[in-house]
Design a protein around this motif. Structure first.
Motif, PDB file in Angstrom:
ATOM      1  N   UNK A 151       0.822  -1.212   0.000  1.00 41.75           N
ATOM      2  CA  UNK A 151       0.000   0.000   0.000  1.00 41.75           C
ATOM      3  C   UNK A 151       0.852   1.257   0.000  1.00 41.75           C
ATOM      4  N   UNK A 152       1.975   1.205   0.727  1.00 41.89           N
ATOM      5  CA  UNK A 152       2.840   2.381   0.804  1.00 41.89           C
ATOM      6  C   UNK A 152       3.457   2.737  -0.538  1.00 41.89           C
ATOM      7  N   UNK A 153       3.490   1.789  -1.469  1.00 42.46           N
ATOM      8  CA  UNK A 153       4.034   2.078  -2.801  1.00 42.46           C
ATOM      9  C   UNK A 153       3.039   2.868  -3.657  1.00 42.46           C
ATOM     10  N   UNK A 154       1.821   3.075  -3.132  1.00 41.72           N
ATOM     11  CA  UNK A 154       0.830   3.865  -3.864  1.00 41.72           C
ATOM     12  C   UNK A 154       1.353   5.272  -4.129  1.00 41.72           C
ATOM     13  N   UNK A 356      -0.566   2.568  13.178  1.00 45.29           N
ATOM     14  CA  UNK A 356       0.726   3.248  13.093  1.00 45.29           C
ATOM     15  C   UNK A 356       1.758   2.427  12.338  1.00 45.29           C
ATOM     16  N   UNK A 357       1.643   1.104  12.387  1.00 43.89           N
ATOM     17  CA  UNK A 357       2.652   0.291  11.699  1.00 43.89           C
ATOM     18  C   UNK A 357       2.502   0.378  10.186  1.00 43.89           C
ATOM     19  N   UNK A 358       1.343   0.846   9.705  1.00 42.35           N
ATOM     20  CA  UNK A 358       1.153   1.003   8.261  1.00 42.35           C
ATOM     21  C   UNK A 358       2.089   2.031   7.667  1.00 42.35           C
ATOM     22  N   UNK A 359       2.480   3.040   8.474  1.00 43.21           N
ATOM     23  CA  UNK A 359       3.387   4.075   7.972  1.00 43.21           C
ATOM     24  C   UNK A 359       4.772   3.507   7.697  1.00 43.21           C
ATOM     25  N   UNK A 360       5.100   2.373   8.334  1.00 46.98           N
ATOM     26  CA  UNK A 360       6.406   1.750   8.133  1.00 46.98           C
ATOM     27  C   UNK A 360       6.494   1.016   6.806  1.00 46.98           C
ATOM     28  N   UNK A 361       5.416   1.034   6.019  1.00 53.22           N
ATOM     29  CA  UNK A 361       5.431   0.380   4.715  1.00 53.22           C
ATOM     30  C   UNK A 361       6.365   1.037   3.719  1.00 53.22           C
ATOM     31  N   UNK A 362       6.733   2.313   3.975  1.00 53.39           N
ATOM     32  CA  UNK A 362       7.791   2.900   3.155  1.00 53.39           C
ATOM     33  C   UNK A 362       9.093   2.219   3.541  1.00 53.39           C
ATOM     34  N   UNK A 363      10.025   2.135   2.615  1.00 51.09           N
ATOM     35  CA  UNK A 363      11.144   1.218   2.827  1.00 51.09           C
ATOM     36  C   UNK A 363      12.373   1.840   3.472  1.00 51.09           C
TER      37      UNK A 363
END
Length: 412
Positions: A151-154, A356-363
């Motif tokens: 999702x973070x790659x969106x 909050x852990x969803x924000x860590x999807x950026x690498x």
């Protein structure tokens, strides 16, 4: 005597300083303050900022690229060629005719370091070190976190569209969009192949935003979550077996490389580094990748990335647009991860995931995971999100490499 003094003054950097140089030197000092005074990812920001300082010292020539000349020889020209040479030469045969390759102008030191970025050598080596340093266990134990990394790659593809609308071509838009993955090596790797003329500003933007994760992400995370959501405690992850840890990097390499051959250099070196760590039979190689290798490459990559921010190339409208689009890409990627985590909670009928852990999807590994931990503990001091956040964080590394492979396949 006066003429000598005037000539000396004209040869100094002070006499050749422009307002553009002054602006870039000021920016480099601000970045050094953030790195040293505020401790914002100093391992990245100190080399980048100092490289920026060095390259904007007038007349230093630290980033000049040497000019190489190929000259066919005859008995009459051999002596003339020898007198012209300013550096070492190589004797070759060109279609049966004697010739020499020689350096006409030597170039600057960091200009040669920069070739490691331009030729795509440093980014995979950084991935090798990252793989050897990273525990993929949280991702294996909680495969759902793969969706958060995806999702973070969106942000990459959202910004790609924005860049197209602003007049950049597909190759340039791809290179700008990849900033949203918060992955400096991937940004350099992709840009060196699709839009090498933008390598300087994109590399600086990508690495600067990686270093400024603790400033950029928390306001977005807090704006998209409630206090109750930020206080959610997650269940302890299950233990991961050695067999799983060994099979995972091999399986990911096969699947991604067969699907996207252009991503093999990045994903393959990332997984190779992890296999060195998890196999438990290559301890010396693993420690070298984790320490000496990645430290040396980080120094060379960081200082050459900073040195690419030359005043005459950097202070332009295109560069400002890239910086702006980069922060949009990063923000959208962070928001997409948080929002998907909230949606997954709704679909799963409970509070299984702290958004909050969803924000860590950026690498940005492990910076983004640490930010999730810090923001979560401010709301609930007994909450420990770091290992849970490492799942999407590792997934984001893989996801950004896959996104780069997709863009390379489509637009190379």
């Amino acid at each position: 005597m006066v003429d000598v003094l005037i000539e000396f003054w004209q040869s100094t950097g002070f006499a050749n300083m422009t307002w553009q140089h002054a602006v870039m030197l000021f920016i480099s000092c601000v970045l050094l303050y953030l790195a040293i005074g505020k401790k914002f990812e100093p391992l990245l920001l100190v080399p980048i900022a100092f490289g920026m300082l060095l390259t904007n010292l007038p007349l230093a020539g630290i980033m000049e690229i040497g000019e190489t000349v190929l000259k066919a020889l005859t008995p009459e020209t051999a002596g003339e060629t020898a007198r012209m040479m300013a550096g070492p030469s190589i004797d070759i045969m060109l279609e049966g005719i004697p010739a020499q390759i020689y350096t006409k102008t030597p170039g600057g030191l960091i200009g040669y370091f920069y070739m490691g970025n331009k030729l795509g050598i440093f980014p995979p080596l950084i991935f090798l070190g990252v793989g050897a340093m990273t525990d993929f266990g949280p991702l294996i134990a909680n495969p759902k976190s793969l969706f958060l990394g995806a999702a973070a790659q969106f942000g990459i593809f959202f910004t790609f569209i924005g860049a197209i609308l602003m007049g950049f071509n597909a190759q340039e838009a791809s290179s700008i969009g990849i900033i949203g993955g918060a992955d400096g090596p991937t940004a350099i790797f992709l840009t060196s192949r699709l839009a090498p003329h933008l390598l300087g500003p994109i590399a600086v933007a990508a690495y600067s935003y990686m270093a400024l994760v603790p400033i950029i992400q928390p306001p977005i995370m807090k704006a998209l979550t409630t206090k109750k959501e930020r206080m959610i405690k997650m269940k302890q992850l299950r233990p991961v077996t050695k067999v799983e840890r060994v099979i995972f990097p091999i399986l990911v390499t096969l699947l991604v490389s067969l699907l996207l051959p252009s991503a093999t250099a990045l994903v393959g070196l990332l997984m190779f580094g992890n296999l060195l760590k998890e196999s438990l039979v290559t301890d010396r190689l693993s420690k070298t990748a984790q320490n000496e290798l990645i430290n040396i490459v980080t120094i060379l990559l960081g200082i050459s990335v900073g040195a690419s921010a030359q005043a005459e190339h950097f202070l332009k409208l295109d560069t400002l647009q890239i910086i702006l689009l980069g922060i949009v890409a990063f923000g959208v990627g962070t928001a997409a991860g948080v929002l998907l985590a909230k949606l997954m909670n709704k679909l799963m009928g409970g509070d299984a995931i702290n958004p909050l852990i969803g924000s860590a999807g950026v690498s940005a590994v492990p910076m983004a995971a640490r930010v999730s931990q810090v923001v979560g503990q401010k709301e609930n001091p007994s909450n420990f999100l770091l290992m849970h956040a490492m799942g999407p964080n590792v997934a984001g590394v893989i996801g950004s490499a896959v996104a780069a492979g997709v863009l390379l396949s489509l637009f190379n």
